[in-house]
Design a protein around this motif. Structure first.
Motif, PDB file in Angstrom:
ATOM      1  N   GLN A 157      -9.990 -17.943 -24.381  1.00 16.90           N
ATOM      2  CA  GLN A 157     -10.578 -16.783 -23.695  1.00 16.90           C
ATOM      3  C   GLN A 157      -9.966 -16.606 -22.311  1.00 16.90           C
ATOM      4  O   GLN A 157      -9.632 -15.479 -21.910  1.00 16.90           O
ATOM      5  N   GLU A 158      -9.784 -17.709 -21.596  1.00 15.49           N
ATOM      6  CA  GLU A 158      -9.199 -17.642 -20.259  1.00 15.49           C
ATOM      7  C   GLU A 158      -7.743 -17.184 -20.316  1.00 15.49           C
ATOM      8  O   GLU A 158      -7.314 -16.344 -19.518  1.00 15.49           O
ATOM      9  N   PHE A 159      -6.987 -17.706 -21.272  1.00 17.46           N
ATOM     10  CA  PHE A 159      -5.569 -17.346 -21.376  1.00 17.46           C
ATOM     11  C   PHE A 159      -5.401 -15.880 -21.767  1.00 17.46           C
ATOM     12  O   PHE A 159      -4.550 -15.173 -21.209  1.00 17.46           O
ATOM     13  N   GLU A 160      -6.195 -15.399 -22.702  1.00 13.98           N
ATOM     14  CA  GLU A 160      -6.098 -13.989 -23.105  1.00 13.98           C
ATOM     15  C   GLU A 160      -6.471 -13.064 -21.951  1.00 13.98           C
ATOM     16  O   GLU A 160      -5.901 -11.974 -21.808  1.00 13.98           O
ATOM     17  N   ARG A 161      -7.412 -13.490 -21.118  1.00 13.09           N
ATOM     18  CA  ARG A 161      -7.756 -12.685 -19.935  1.00 13.09           C
ATOM     19  C   ARG A 161      -6.574 -12.624 -18.971  1.00 13.09           C
ATOM     20  O   ARG A 161      -6.262 -11.563 -18.413  1.00 13.09           O
ATOM     21  N   LEU A 162      -5.889 -13.744 -18.789  1.00  8.19           N
ATOM     22  CA  LEU A 162      -4.774 -13.792 -17.843  1.00  8.19           C
ATOM     23  C   LEU A 162      -3.596 -12.937 -18.302  1.00  8.19           C
ATOM     24  O   LEU A 162      -3.007 -12.194 -17.514  1.00  8.19           O
ATOM     25  N   ILE A 163      -3.236 -13.027 -19.585  1.00  4.62           N
ATOM     26  CA  ILE A 163      -2.059 -12.291 -20.039  1.00  4.62           C
ATOM     27  C   ILE A 163      -2.332 -10.795 -20.155  1.00  4.62           C
ATOM     28  O   ILE A 163      -1.392  -9.996 -20.245  1.00  4.62           O
ATOM     29  N   ALA A 164      -3.599 -10.410 -20.141  1.00  2.00           N
ATOM     30  CA  ALA A 164      -3.948  -8.989 -20.192  1.00  2.00           C
ATOM     31  C   ALA A 164      -3.956  -8.345 -18.810  1.00  2.00           C
ATOM     32  O   ALA A 164      -4.240  -7.153 -18.689  1.00  2.00           O
ATOM     33  N   SER A 165      -3.633  -9.104 -17.769  1.00  2.00           N
ATOM     34  CA  SER A 165      -3.596  -8.552 -16.412  1.00  2.00           C
ATOM     35  C   SER A 165      -2.565  -7.433 -16.328  1.00  2.00           C
ATOM     36  O   SER A 165      -1.510  -7.490 -16.970  1.00  2.00           O
ATOM     37  N   PRO A 166      -2.830  -6.402 -15.515  1.00  2.09           N
ATOM     38  CA  PRO A 166      -1.884  -5.280 -15.424  1.00  2.09           C
ATOM     39  C   PRO A 166      -0.624  -5.619 -14.638  1.00  2.09           C
ATOM     40  O   PRO A 166       0.403  -4.965 -14.794  1.00  2.09           O
ATOM     41  N   ASP A 167      -0.676  -6.620 -13.760  1.00  5.50           N
ATOM     42  CA  ASP A 167       0.489  -6.990 -12.970  1.00  5.50           C
ATOM     43  C   ASP A 167       0.383  -8.462 -12.578  1.00  5.50           C
ATOM     44  O   ASP A 167      -0.618  -9.129 -12.867  1.00  5.50           O
ATOM     45  N   GLY A 168       1.435  -8.963 -11.926  1.00  6.09           N
ATOM     46  CA  GLY A 168       1.448 -10.353 -11.516  1.00  6.09           C
ATOM     47  C   GLY A 168       2.398 -11.179 -12.358  1.00  6.09           C
ATOM     48  O   GLY A 168       3.073 -10.672 -13.261  1.00  6.09           O
ATOM     49  N   ILE A 169       2.464 -12.473 -12.041  1.00  5.01           N
ATOM     50  CA  ILE A 169       3.341 -13.405 -12.767  1.00  5.01           C
ATOM     51  C   ILE A 169       2.494 -14.451 -13.471  1.00  5.01           C
ATOM     52  O   ILE A 169       1.578 -15.021 -12.879  1.00  5.01           O
ATOM     53  N   MET A 170       2.818 -14.681 -14.729  1.00  3.37           N
ATOM     54  CA  MET A 170       2.207 -15.751 -15.514  1.00  3.37           C
ATOM     55  C   MET A 170       3.320 -16.704 -15.911  1.00  3.37           C
ATOM     56  O   MET A 170       4.271 -16.313 -16.600  1.00  3.37           O
ATOM     57  N   LEU A 171       3.237 -17.961 -15.459  1.00  2.00           N
ATOM     58  CA  LEU A 171       4.271 -18.945 -15.732  1.00  2.00           C
ATOM     59  C   LEU A 171       3.794 -19.974 -16.746  1.00  2.00           C
ATOM     60  O   LEU A 171       2.637 -20.406 -16.702  1.00  2.00           O
ATOM     61  N   VAL A 172       4.683 -20.372 -17.668  1.00  2.00           N
ATOM     62  CA  VAL A 172       4.425 -21.478 -18.586  1.00  2.00           C
ATOM     63  C   VAL A 172       5.433 -22.564 -18.246  1.00  2.00           C
ATOM     64  O   VAL A 172       6.639 -22.312 -18.196  1.00  2.00           O
ATOM     65  N   THR A 173       4.943 -23.775 -17.981  1.00  2.00           N
ATOM     66  CA  THR A 173       5.822 -24.845 -17.523  1.00  2.00           C
ATOM     67  C   THR A 173       5.789 -26.026 -18.488  1.00  2.00           C
ATOM     68  O   THR A 173       4.861 -26.181 -19.278  1.00  2.00           O
ATOM     69  N   GLY A 174       6.811 -26.854 -18.363  1.00  2.00           N
ATOM     70  CA  GLY A 174       6.916 -28.044 -19.209  1.00  2.00           C
ATOM     71  C   GLY A 174       8.359 -28.379 -19.451  1.00  2.00           C
ATOM     72  O   GLY A 174       9.260 -27.568 -19.174  1.00  2.00           O
ATOM     73  N   PRO A 175       8.649 -29.554 -19.986  1.00  2.00           N
ATOM     74  CA  PRO A 175      10.032 -29.938 -20.275  1.00  2.00           C
ATOM     75  C   PRO A 175      10.575 -29.197 -21.489  1.00  2.00           C
ATOM     76  O   PRO A 175       9.834 -28.497 -22.198  1.00  2.00           O
ATOM     77  N   THR A 176      11.864 -29.366 -21.745  1.00  2.00           N
ATOM     78  CA  THR A 176      12.484 -28.790 -22.935  1.00  2.00           C
ATOM     79  C   THR A 176      11.798 -29.323 -24.195  1.00  2.00           C
ATOM     80  O   THR A 176      11.531 -30.517 -24.301  1.00  2.00           O
ATOM     81  N   GLY A 177      11.505 -28.420 -25.129  1.00  2.00           N
ATOM     82  CA  GLY A 177      10.877 -28.832 -26.382  1.00  2.00           C
ATOM     83  C   GLY A 177       9.374 -28.935 -26.327  1.00  2.00           C
ATOM     84  O   GLY A 177       8.757 -29.470 -27.246  1.00  2.00           O
TER      85      GLY A 177
END
Length: 546
Positions: A285-305
């Motif tokens: 629920q929290e993630f779907e709310r964030l990606i539905a934002s009209p503007d801004g940056i959403m970053l996904v982090t982590g190592p390769t793979g």
């Protein structure tokens, strides 16, 4: 039927020789050989050793009407039909890598020899396909996507090598592998599949077939078989039981030959919902709310793979509506998404992430995805895009979510711009799921419970489980993978700290006080629900503080 139009064939067609075609061709071959100062060879009835035949890939032999017929030490003797085919002669030099002695033979003689000698491998290759009968359906269905029925059919003459290559790919797909590794070693040709993140070695073909198999794969991937000195990249598209899969092919020169790695990209994986990615209901629920934002940056982090790209693609699939324009810039474009404009980076012509992103903004998109923010220019353009009404998705290589802030600042982005544009950062890792077919309840050892710091209160409602191994999971106890997540929300308090350029440690401490769950804590929830095991969570969150 081998089709060729070499010098000797042209001479015959133009009536330069008369009488019996075979005899005329042989006579003309001798004459042309003498004219060019080359030896002439007759291949009729000649028995050619298997190791000599394996010196050149069948595809090259068939396409260029040449055939190796003898070896003396490091020197390979090769018969060809056209003495002025410079490209073919150069290609032979690259493929063999050693000394070559060329001889002239008639085109018909070479064609007959190829059909006679290379067709002889059928029985030997049949023995290599241990599970051919069970995999027959998959192999039969495996053909380059988009080909017609006749084009995708394997002829009797081509079947041995092609069937072997297809069997390797089909078996990888049957086992749900994400990568196929073909690695030339000193005395053998090793084949390994990466299944659920773990490499598993399988029975490999004989060393003598190494060059032929690698050349076949390079031809399928549309990359040069003559070039073996530099890395190359290509792509293969196949259809298996109605499913279209892309294979991203990478070749790398090594001491014992070219190493080939094929990454299997399944379009169906992009249609996964958030629960299939591993989100529990509150995080989803929290993630779907964030990606539905009209503007801004959403970053996904982590190592390769760690599944960053899959998460972003699933997000774009979730947001892909007719009223939204979505553009991505990637290196490379791994999955082709219907309804989304995808731009491949090509640094050789100056099309970098930064230049592509700058041009994309003139296309008036609602949502932009940048494959990776890796330099100051890209970071600044992405931030400016987010501040002018665009939603920007991207990835960073950091160990945890709060470190994304300091990484952007290290790249040269100004702290106040980062504070204004960043909506959230999410770190993730992948853990293997318990196999649903053989999952059983069990009681963990005390040392395992201590490793996760579980309290008696949490143990009361636990449903620990692990897979005991079955045919469905090939005895591993696991089937498939899911993510464990750490979502770092940027609210006013965090925004003020970013503006003051505080350290990642202080940002993390404040986020924890605000209720942020670490990846290990999210993993613990999934262990308690019986979705994965303690060993899996501990192994990918070693540095994660509880």
């Amino acid at each position: 039927m081998i089709t060729a139009d070499p010098l000797l064939t042209i001479a015959l067609e133009r009536g330069l020789c008369t009488g019996n075609d075979a005899l005329a061709g042989e006579a003309l071959a001798r004459a042309v050989a003498a004219e060019f100062g080359m030896p002439h060879v007759s291949l009729v009835g000649r028995q050619i050793p298997d190791d000599v035949l394996a010196a050149l890939p069948r595809s090259f032999v068939q396409e260029h009407n040449v055939v190796p017929y003898a070896r003396e030490g490091r020197m390979l003797r090769v018969a060809l039909a056209d003495p002025i085919a410079v490209d073919v002669i150069d290609g032979l030099g690259c493929l063999v890598g050693g000394e070559i002695q060329l001889a002239l033979a008639s085109a018909g003689d070479i064609a007959d020899t190829i059909a006679r000698c290379y067709g002889r491998e059928d029985d030997d290759l049949g023995k290599l396909l241990d599970d051919e009968s069970s995999a027959a359906g998959a192999v039969a269905a495996l053909a380059p996507a988009g080909t017609g029925a006749e084009e995708g059919r394997v002829s009797d003459r081509d079947a041995p090598l092609i069937r072997l290559v297809q069997s390797i790919i089909a078996e990888a797909i049957r086992r749900r592998a994400s990568d196929i590794h073909l690695e030339p070693l000193a005395r053998r040709f090793r084949v390994r599949y990466r299944i659920d993140g773990v490499l598993l070695e399988v029975d490999g073909p004989p060393k003598r077939l190494q060059l032929a198999i690698i050349s076949r794969l390079k031809i399928m991937a549309n990359i040069s078989i003559a070039e073996k000195r530099v890395p190359q990249d290509g792509r293969i598209q196949v259809t298996v039981h109605g499913r279209t899969l892309d294979l991203r092919v990478s070749s790398l020169p090594t001491a014992h030959g070219e190493s080939i790695v094929m990454r299997i990209l399944d379009q169906e994986g992009l249609k996964l919902g958030m629960p299939e990615l591993g989100f529990l209901p509150d995080d989803q629920q929290e993630f779907e709310r964030l990606i539905a934002s009209p503007d801004g940056i959403m970053l996904v982090t982590g190592p390769t793979g760690s599944g960053k790209t899959t998460t972003l693609y699933a997000s774009l699939h979730h947001l892909n509506q007719a009223d939204r324009k979505i553009i991505t810039v990637e290196e490379p474009v791994e999955y082709q998404l219907a309804g989304i404009n995808q731009v491949p980076v090509n640094a050789s012509i100056g099309l970098t992430f930064a230049t592509a992103l700058r041009a994309m903004l003139r296309q008036a998109p609602n949502i932009v995805m940048v494959g990776e923010i890796r330099d100051r220019e890209t970071a600044e353009i992405a931030i400016n895009a987010s501040l002018t009404g665009h939603m920007v998705f991207s990835t960073l290589h950091t160990n945890d979510a709060p470190s994304a802030v300091t990484r952007l600042i290290d790249l040269g982005a100004k702290p106040f711009l980062v504070a204004a544009s960043l909506r959230a950062a999410m770190a993730q890792r992948l853990v293997r799921r318990n196999c649903p077919q053989c999952r059983k309840a069990y009681t963990p050892a005390v040392r395992e419970l201590h490793a996760l710091g579980l309290t008696p209160a949490r143990l009361a409602a636990a449903a620990f489980a692990h897979g005991v191994g079955c045919a469905a999971c090939h005895g591993t106890g696991y089937q498939g993978r899911m993510g464990i997540f750490e979502i770092f929300l940027v609210h006013d308090g965090i925004r003020s700290m970013i503006y003051d350029n505080v350290t990642a440690v202080r940002l993390r401490g404040q986020a924890r006080r605000d209720g942020m769950r670490t990846m290990r804590e999210d993993g613990i929830r999934k262990v308690l629900a019986g979705l994965t095991t303690i060993e899996e969570v501990v192994s990918v969150t070693v540095g994660d503080a509880l």
